[in-house]
Scaffold this motif. Structure first.
Motif, short mmCIF file in Angstrom:
data_model
loop_
_atom_site.label_atom_id
_atom_site.label_comp_id
_atom_site.label_asym_id
_atom_site.label_seq_id
_atom_site.Cartn_x
_atom_site.Cartn_y
_atom_site.Cartn_z
N SER A 112 -19.95 -19.96 28.97
CA SER A 112 -21.19 -19.77 29.71
C SER A 112 -22.17 -18.96 28.86
O SER A 112 -23.36 -19.31 28.75
N TRP A 113 -21.67 -17.88 28.26
CA TRP A 113 -22.51 -17.07 27.36
C TRP A 113 -22.93 -17.89 26.15
O TRP A 113 -24.09 -17.85 25.73
N MET A 133 -21.18 -8.47 26.11
CA MET A 133 -20.24 -9.60 26.03
C MET A 133 -19.02 -9.25 25.20
O MET A 133 -17.90 -9.65 25.53
N PHE A 161 -11.26 -8.81 29.07
CA PHE A 161 -10.55 -10.02 29.49
C PHE A 161 -9.16 -10.08 28.86
O PHE A 161 -8.19 -10.48 29.51
N LYS A 168 -16.78 -7.32 27.37
CA LYS A 168 -16.17 -8.17 28.38
C LYS A 168 -14.98 -8.93 27.80
O LYS A 168 -13.93 -9.03 28.44
N ASP A 210 -10.08 -18.67 32.55
CA ASP A 210 -11.17 -17.83 33.07
C ASP A 210 -11.95 -17.20 31.91
O ASP A 210 -13.18 -17.18 31.93
N ALA A 211 -11.23 -16.70 30.93
CA ALA A 211 -11.88 -16.08 29.77
C ALA A 211 -12.68 -17.12 28.99
O ALA A 211 -13.81 -16.86 28.56
N ASN A 231 -14.01 -19.95 30.13
CA ASN A 231 -15.19 -20.37 30.90
C ASN A 231 -16.31 -19.34 30.81
O ASN A 231 -17.48 -19.69 30.69
N SER A 232 -15.95 -18.07 30.89
CA SER A 232 -16.95 -17.01 30.79
C SER A 232 -17.59 -17.01 29.40
O SER A 232 -18.81 -16.88 29.26
#
Length: 236
Positions: free
Chosen positions: A200-201, A173, A180, A176, A193-194, A196-197
């Motif tokens: 989620s984590w 993560m 991002f 990532k 987008d970043a 939301n990702s």
């Protein structure tokens, strides 16, 4: 297990579909999803003889491997080891046994019996063309901890269960988030987008494990990279 999705036999998939009583048309459509990537790869082969051989192998269900990313392949991966599950639960009467895809655990107070079960499982998987990963399969004391579905579990002397996200998941993560940042800078990704990702984590980490310190470090990294975008005032 070693190369789990790549080792799933098409003949086994067909057998399980027929056991479930699927109609022929649905059975064939399901198999086409399972074989989708194989068919695409075969069509790109330059050697006509090899291409014809591979096509015949695919048509006769002699090939192995399920298309990654397909929900149908995911479902099939759950079903294929059912015989081994019944061997453990019904044949050996093991109460504390869990399996999801190729990840599973058995809890028992006898190390010698666990060694026996390991041999039983190894043999059961071999009959359906699967190989147990010796690198990832261990018999350990619960207080030393074990990994299951990317979560590290450890039972203390008082009986408390401590759960932590696997170190590999934390590293992944962090990488990532840094990627991002680069994608946003070159216009290939948005801040939403970043966010939301990351959320989620974050939501998963907060539910499945006691990860206050890990969450705090990850939140600090996110804030430093994205200037607290939509996380201002948020605490671990």
């Amino acid at each position: 297990m070693q190369n789990y999705f790549g080792s799933i036999k098409h003949s086994q998939c067909r057998r399980e579909l027929r056991k479930a009583g699927q109609e022929a048309a649905i059975e064939d459509m399901t198999m086409s999803f399972i074989k989708m990537y194989h068919a695409q790869d075969i069509s790109l082969l330059e050697d006509p003889t090899e291409r014809k051989r591979k096509e015949a192998e695919l048509a006769s269900d002699s090939a192995c491997g399920a298309t990654l990313g397909s929900q149908i392949s995911q479902n099939m991966a759950l079903v294929i080891p059912n015989d081994v599950d019944h061997l453990i639960k019904d044949g050996e009467r093991i109460k504390h046994y869990i399996r999801y895809m190729d990840d599973g655990i058995i809890l028992h107070d006898s190390p010698s019996y666990l060694k026996y079960l390991k041999a039983v499982i190894t043999d059961g998987f071999a009959k359906i063309g699967l190989t147990l990963s010796l690198k990832k399969t261990h018999i350990v004391k619960a207080r030393k901890g074990f990994m299951f579905l990317k979560v590290f579990y450890q039972i203390t002397d008082t009986g408390k269960i401590v759960k932590k996200i696997a170190k590999s998941g934390i590293i992944r993560m962090r990488r990532k988030l840094k990627k991002f940042r680069h994608l946003i800078d070159i216009g290939r990704m948005t801040l939403d987008d970043a966010f939301n990702s990351f959320m989620s984590w974050w939501g998963t980490a907060k539910i499945i494990a006691q990860t206050y310190r890990q969450r705090k470090r990850m939140l600090n990294l996110y804030n430093s990279l994205f200037h607290q975008y939509r996380t201002r005032g948020m605490v671990a």
